[in-house]
Scaffold this active site. Structure first.
Site, PDB file in Angstrom:
ATOM      1  N   THR A  88      36.969  68.849 -21.047  1.00 41.19           N
ATOM      2  CA  THR A  88      35.800  67.964 -20.975  1.00 41.19           C
ATOM      3  C   THR A  88      36.207  66.492 -20.910  1.00 41.19           C
ATOM      4  O   THR A  88      37.286  66.118 -21.401  1.00 41.19           O
ATOM      5  CB  THR A  88      34.919  68.204 -22.223  1.00 41.19           C
ATOM      6  OG1 THR A  88      33.976  67.137 -22.337  1.00 41.19           O
ATOM      7  CG2 THR A  88      35.727  68.223 -23.517  1.00 41.19           C
ATOM      8  N   ASP A  89      35.324  65.677 -20.359  1.00 39.89           N
ATOM      9  CA  ASP A  89      35.571  64.223 -20.339  1.00 39.89           C
ATOM     10  C   ASP A  89      35.599  63.637 -21.744  1.00 39.89           C
ATOM     11  O   ASP A  89      36.140  62.546 -21.951  1.00 39.89           O
ATOM     12  CB  ASP A  89      34.498  63.512 -19.488  1.00 39.89           C
ATOM     13  CG  ASP A  89      33.053  63.736 -19.941  1.00 39.89           C
ATOM     14  OD1 ASP A  89      32.819  64.497 -20.902  1.00 39.89           O
ATOM     15  OD2 ASP A  89      32.153  63.154 -19.311  1.00 39.89           O
ATOM     16  N   GLU A  90      35.036  64.372 -22.725  1.00 38.71           N
ATOM     17  CA  GLU A  90      34.909  63.795 -24.064  1.00 38.71           C
ATOM     18  C   GLU A  90      36.255  63.590 -24.745  1.00 38.71           C
ATOM     19  O   GLU A  90      36.351  62.852 -25.729  1.00 38.71           O
ATOM     20  CB  GLU A  90      33.969  64.654 -24.923  1.00 38.71           C
ATOM     21  CG  GLU A  90      32.610  64.776 -24.247  1.00 38.71           C
ATOM     22  CD  GLU A  90      31.496  65.306 -25.114  1.00 38.71           C
ATOM     23  OE1 GLU A  90      31.546  65.144 -26.341  1.00 38.71           O
ATOM     24  OE2 GLU A  90      30.553  65.890 -24.545  1.00 38.71           O
TER      25      GLU A  90
ATOM     26  N   TYR B  21      34.227  67.930 -32.138  1.00 35.95           N
ATOM     27  CA  TYR B  21      34.238  68.760 -30.915  1.00 35.95           C
ATOM     28  C   TYR B  21      35.279  68.235 -29.933  1.00 35.95           C
ATOM     29  O   TYR B  21      36.143  68.988 -29.456  1.00 35.95           O
ATOM     30  CB  TYR B  21      32.850  68.759 -30.260  1.00 35.95           C
ATOM     31  CG  TYR B  21      32.869  69.194 -28.804  1.00 35.95           C
ATOM     32  CD1 TYR B  21      33.205  70.495 -28.442  1.00 35.95           C
ATOM     33  CD2 TYR B  21      32.564  68.285 -27.780  1.00 35.95           C
ATOM     34  CE1 TYR B  21      33.245  70.886 -27.101  1.00 35.95           C
ATOM     35  CE2 TYR B  21      32.592  68.668 -26.449  1.00 35.95           C
ATOM     36  CZ  TYR B  21      32.945  69.968 -26.109  1.00 35.95           C
ATOM     37  OH  TYR B  21      32.988  70.347 -24.788  1.00 35.95           O
TER      38      TYR B  21
ATOM     39  N   LYS C 205      38.864  69.918 -28.509  1.00 34.59           N
ATOM     40  CA  LYS C 205      39.150  70.157 -27.080  1.00 34.59           C
ATOM     41  C   LYS C 205      40.440  69.431 -26.670  1.00 34.59           C
ATOM     42  O   LYS C 205      41.236  69.949 -25.885  1.00 34.59           O
ATOM     43  CB  LYS C 205      37.976  69.687 -26.214  1.00 34.59           C
ATOM     44  CG  LYS C 205      36.687  70.487 -26.393  1.00 34.59           C
ATOM     45  CD  LYS C 205      36.786  71.933 -25.942  1.00 34.59           C
ATOM     46  CE  LYS C 205      36.936  72.088 -24.449  1.00 34.59           C
ATOM     47  NZ  LYS C 205      36.917  73.528 -24.045  1.00 34.59           N
TER      48      LYS C 205
HETATM   49  P1  NAD Z   1      28.250  77.323 -24.484  1.00 34.26           P
HETATM   50  O1  NAD Z   1      28.215  76.920 -25.916  1.00 34.26           O
HETATM   51  O2  NAD Z   1      26.967  77.465 -23.745  1.00 34.26           O
HETATM   52  O3  NAD Z   1      29.031  78.696 -24.324  1.00 34.26           O
HETATM   53  C1  NAD Z   1      30.232  78.949 -24.997  1.00 34.26           C
HETATM   54  C2  NAD Z   1      30.453  80.460 -25.011  1.00 34.26           C
HETATM   55  O4  NAD Z   1      31.721  80.707 -25.661  1.00 34.26           O
HETATM   56  C3  NAD Z   1      29.389  81.225 -25.794  1.00 34.26           C
HETATM   57  O5  NAD Z   1      28.933  82.319 -25.030  1.00 34.26           O
HETATM   58  C4  NAD Z   1      30.129  81.695 -27.051  1.00 34.26           C
HETATM   59  O6  NAD Z   1      29.648  82.928 -27.546  1.00 34.26           O
HETATM   60  C5  NAD Z   1      31.563  81.814 -26.530  1.00 34.26           C
HETATM   61  N1  NAD Z   1      32.575  81.714 -27.601  1.00 34.26           N
HETATM   62  C6  NAD Z   1      32.685  80.742 -28.550  1.00 34.26           C
HETATM   63  N2  NAD Z   1      33.731  81.011 -29.356  1.00 34.26           N
HETATM   64  C7  NAD Z   1      34.291  82.178 -28.912  1.00 34.26           C
HETATM   65  C8  NAD Z   1      35.387  82.975 -29.332  1.00 34.26           C
HETATM   66  N3  NAD Z   1      36.125  82.644 -30.408  1.00 34.26           N
HETATM   67  N4  NAD Z   1      35.674  84.089 -28.634  1.00 34.26           N
HETATM   68  C9  NAD Z   1      34.940  84.458 -27.555  1.00 34.26           C
HETATM   69  N5  NAD Z   1      33.878  83.746 -27.119  1.00 34.26           N
HETATM   70  C10 NAD Z   1      33.555  82.615 -27.796  1.00 34.26           C
HETATM   71  O7  NAD Z   1      29.205  76.240 -23.779  1.00 34.26           O
HETATM   72  P2  NAD Z   1      29.223  75.708 -22.288  1.00 34.26           P
HETATM   73  O8  NAD Z   1      28.377  74.497 -22.197  1.00 34.26           O
HETATM   74  O9  NAD Z   1      29.000  76.848 -21.369  1.00 34.26           O
HETATM   75  O10 NAD Z   1      30.741  75.235 -22.188  1.00 34.26           O
HETATM   76  C11 NAD Z   1      31.750  76.103 -21.693  1.00 34.26           C
HETATM   77  C12 NAD Z   1      33.068  75.345 -21.650  1.00 34.26           C
HETATM   78  O11 NAD Z   1      32.948  74.178 -20.831  1.00 34.26           O
HETATM   79  C13 NAD Z   1      33.531  74.837 -23.021  1.00 34.26           C
HETATM   80  O12 NAD Z   1      34.929  74.989 -23.093  1.00 34.26           O
HETATM   81  C14 NAD Z   1      33.143  73.371 -23.016  1.00 34.26           C
HETATM   82  O13 NAD Z   1      33.989  72.617 -23.848  1.00 34.26           O
HETATM   83  C15 NAD Z   1      33.349  73.035 -21.546  1.00 34.26           C
HETATM   84  N6  NAD Z   1      32.545  71.909 -21.026  1.00 34.26           N
HETATM   85  C16 NAD Z   1      31.194  71.887 -21.203  1.00 34.26           C
HETATM   86  C17 NAD Z   1      30.455  70.845 -20.662  1.00 34.26           C
HETATM   87  C18 NAD Z   1      28.954  70.803 -20.791  1.00 34.26           C
HETATM   88  O14 NAD Z   1      28.336  69.813 -20.372  1.00 34.26           O
HETATM   89  N7  NAD Z   1      28.296  71.826 -21.309  1.00 34.26           N
HETATM   90  C19 NAD Z   1      31.102  69.822 -19.950  1.00 34.26           C
HETATM   91  C20 NAD Z   1      32.493  69.887 -19.785  1.00 34.26           C
HETATM   92  C21 NAD Z   1      33.198  70.944 -20.324  1.00 34.26           C
HETATM   93  P1  TYD Z   2      24.384  66.561 -25.398  1.00 30.58           P
HETATM   94  O1  TYD Z   2      23.595  67.333 -24.400  1.00 30.58           O
HETATM   95  O2  TYD Z   2      24.466  67.045 -26.808  1.00 30.58           O
HETATM   96  O3  TYD Z   2      25.840  66.368 -24.762  1.00 30.58           O
HETATM   97  P2  TYD Z   2      27.079  65.430 -25.251  1.00 30.58           P
HETATM   98  O4  TYD Z   2      26.812  64.911 -26.601  1.00 30.58           O
HETATM   99  O5  TYD Z   2      28.205  66.406 -25.227  1.00 30.58           O
HETATM  100  O6  TYD Z   2      27.186  64.354 -24.208  1.00 30.58           O
HETATM  101  O7  TYD Z   2      23.811  65.075 -25.436  1.00 30.58           O
HETATM  102  C1  TYD Z   2      23.759  64.279 -24.266  1.00 30.58           C
HETATM  103  C2  TYD Z   2      23.298  62.904 -24.679  1.00 30.58           C
HETATM  104  O8  TYD Z   2      21.945  62.989 -25.147  1.00 30.58           O
HETATM  105  C3  TYD Z   2      24.085  62.313 -25.829  1.00 30.58           C
HETATM  106  O9  TYD Z   2      24.226  60.910 -25.624  1.00 30.58           O
HETATM  107  C4  TYD Z   2      23.236  62.593 -27.044  1.00 30.58           C
HETATM  108  C5  TYD Z   2      21.820  62.522 -26.496  1.00 30.58           C
HETATM  109  N1  TYD Z   2      20.830  63.389 -27.159  1.00 30.58           N
HETATM  110  C6  TYD Z   2      19.620  62.836 -27.616  1.00 30.58           C
HETATM  111  O10 TYD Z   2      19.362  61.618 -27.468  1.00 30.58           O
HETATM  112  N2  TYD Z   2      18.727  63.668 -28.210  1.00 30.58           N
HETATM  113  C7  TYD Z   2      18.978  64.998 -28.408  1.00 30.58           C
HETATM  114  O11 TYD Z   2      18.126  65.705 -29.001  1.00 30.58           O
HETATM  115  C8  TYD Z   2      20.209  65.544 -27.924  1.00 30.58           C
HETATM  116  C9  TYD Z   2      20.521  67.010 -28.109  1.00 30.58           C
HETATM  117  C10 TYD Z   2      21.109  64.695 -27.294  1.00 30.58           C
END
Ligand code: NAD
Ligand code: TYD
Length: 340
Positions: free
Chosen positions: A125-127, A151, A155
């Site tokens: 992730t970019d984070e 988090y 990562k």
């Molecule tokens: P999500 O929380 O929707 O899904 C995560 C999945 O991983 C869930 O189904 C959970 O049950 C499974 N999981 C967690 N721990 C586990 C374990 N120990 N064993 C097996 N399964 C497990 O998350 P997401 O948004 O789909 O993110 C997926 C990946 O992409 C993550 O690695 C996250 O860091 C990365 N990512 C997410 C975003 C975003 O905007 N959502 C952006 C960049 C990177």
């Molecule tokens: P989020 O979807 O939790 O992603 P991330 O924190 O990983 O970027 O949040 C996106 C942005 O929205 C973040 O700046 C936090 C803000 N946010 C709110 O303002 N209200 C909310 O209820 C949530 C869940 C997020």
């Protein structure tokens, strides 16, 4: 070809599995997910009866379970999506992030090495880069890691374990670092689906702080296409940023959702800011574009209304998540049985 996908019942992983089965029917998938609160088997309902998709409920941090799994299958690649993914939850309790995100990654690296899996892709992730000021240039792959939330720190730690596996053991790994995703099947605790669901139900939309934090939004399908592109063509040991050059202040996203849903801005409720809240993320993905020829296919101007429309059409999906009913579906299928 047979691949292992972890976290394939979550938001990005299930979109990846569904899209891969549609677009690359010759790729068989073993999908491992622990089915935490964020894992939803209902996302995979359309794959029932598909012999090219095997779902296994297991924990990637459980070495014995992973040893059995790698013993049963010969994988041509690992796509590691599984993680605890919500910043707010990591602030409340960092422990599951350390276990699932860090330990889980090391177990998979060890098993992939022991079984000579030819390619391993880490979804990051970019984070991990921390936060930017308003005039700062976007993150590049050489921006120092400076994670600010538990988090992001978990990562970043996982990324460093991947780096070490490449350097020490000569593993063929690649890392992708993507910006904020949006699209169908996102758990409604994240900004966009939470705001859509609350707006549709006429509930307040909680905006943290002044709402001027900036995120760089990308459609989940663009992210997943980039993941395949990096798997297919990325340099061994390479790190690739993924982003759609689409920076938006949160408050503007919230207002755009309200307008799309046809609800008034009186639903906006400013609430206490998230502790340590990163102010701005922005990704420079020129390496991916120039070296590997990837580009994003969807603009936010079309992707956001399409996503709102998806949540409108699939109200049952997110209502079952919000009520907890989605858990009954997989408990009926898998019970409490764990492992493989
Ligand atoms: P999500 O929380 O929707 O899904 C995560 C999945 O991983 C869930 O189904 C959970 O049950 C499974 N999981 C967690 N721990 C586990 C374990 N120990 N064993 C097996 N399964 C497990 O998350 P997401 O948004 O789909 O993110 C997926 C990946 O992409 C993550 O690695 C996250 O860091 C990365 N990512 C997410 C975003 C975003 O905007 N959502 C952006 C960049 C990177
Ligand atoms: P989020 O979807 O939790 O992603 P991330 O924190 O990983 O970027 O949040 C996106 C942005 O929205 C973040 O700046 C936090 C803000 N946010 C709110 O303002 N209200 C909310 O209820 C949530 C869940 C997020």
């Amino acid at each position: 070809m047979k691949i292992l996908v972890t976290g394939g019942a979550g938001f990005i992983g299930s979109n990846f599995v569904l899209r891969t089965r549609r677009q690359r029917p010759d790729v068989d998938i073993v999908n491992v997910d622990i089915l935490s609160y964020a894992g939803n088997l209902e996302n995979l309902k359309s794959l029932e009866g598909d012999k090219g998709h095997v779902f296994v409920r297991a924990d990637v941090a459980d070495r014995d379970a992973m040893e059995r799994l790698f013993g049963e299958h010969t994988f041509d690649g690992v796509f590691h999506f599984a993680a605890e993914s919500h910043v707010d939850r990591s602030i409340l309790d960092a422990s599951p992030f350390v276990r699932n995100n860090i330990q889980g990654t090391q177990v998979l690296l060890d098993l992939a090495r022991a079984h000579a899996v030819p390619r391993y892709l880490q979804v990051s992730t970019d984070e991990v880069y921390g936060t930017l000021g308003p005039g700062d240039p976007a993150f590049t792959e050489t921006t120092p890691l400076a994670p600010n939330s538990p988090y992001a720190a978990s990562k970043a730690a996982a990324d460093l374990l991947v780096r070490a596996a490449v350097h020490t053991h000569g593993m063929n790994c690649v890392i992708t670092r993507c910006s904020n995703n949006y699209g169908p099947l996102q758990f409604p605790e994240k900004l966009i689906p939470l705001m859509i669901a609350n707006a549709l139900e006429g509930k307040p939309l909680p905006v943290y702080g002044d709402g001027m934090q900036v995120r760089d939004w990308i459609h989940v399908e663009d992210h997943n296409d980039a993941v395949w592109c990096v798997f297919d063509k990325g340099q061994p040991g390479g790190v690739y940023n993924i982003g759609a050059e689409n920076e938006w202040p949160n408050i503007d996203v919230v207002k755009a959702i309200l307008s799309e849903v046809g609800k008034g801005e009186d639903l906006i409720q400013y609430v206490t800011d998230r502790p340590g809240h990163d102010r701005r993320y922005a990704m420079d993905s020129s390496l991916l574009r120039e070296e590997l020829g990837w580009s994003s296919a969807r603009t936010f101007e079309e992707g956001l209304p399409a996503t709102v429309a998806w949540y409108l059409e699939h109200r049952d999906w997110w209502e079952r998540v919000r009520s907890g009913a989605y858990r009954a579906y997989y408990e009926a299928q898998y019970g409490q049985r764990m492992g493989v």
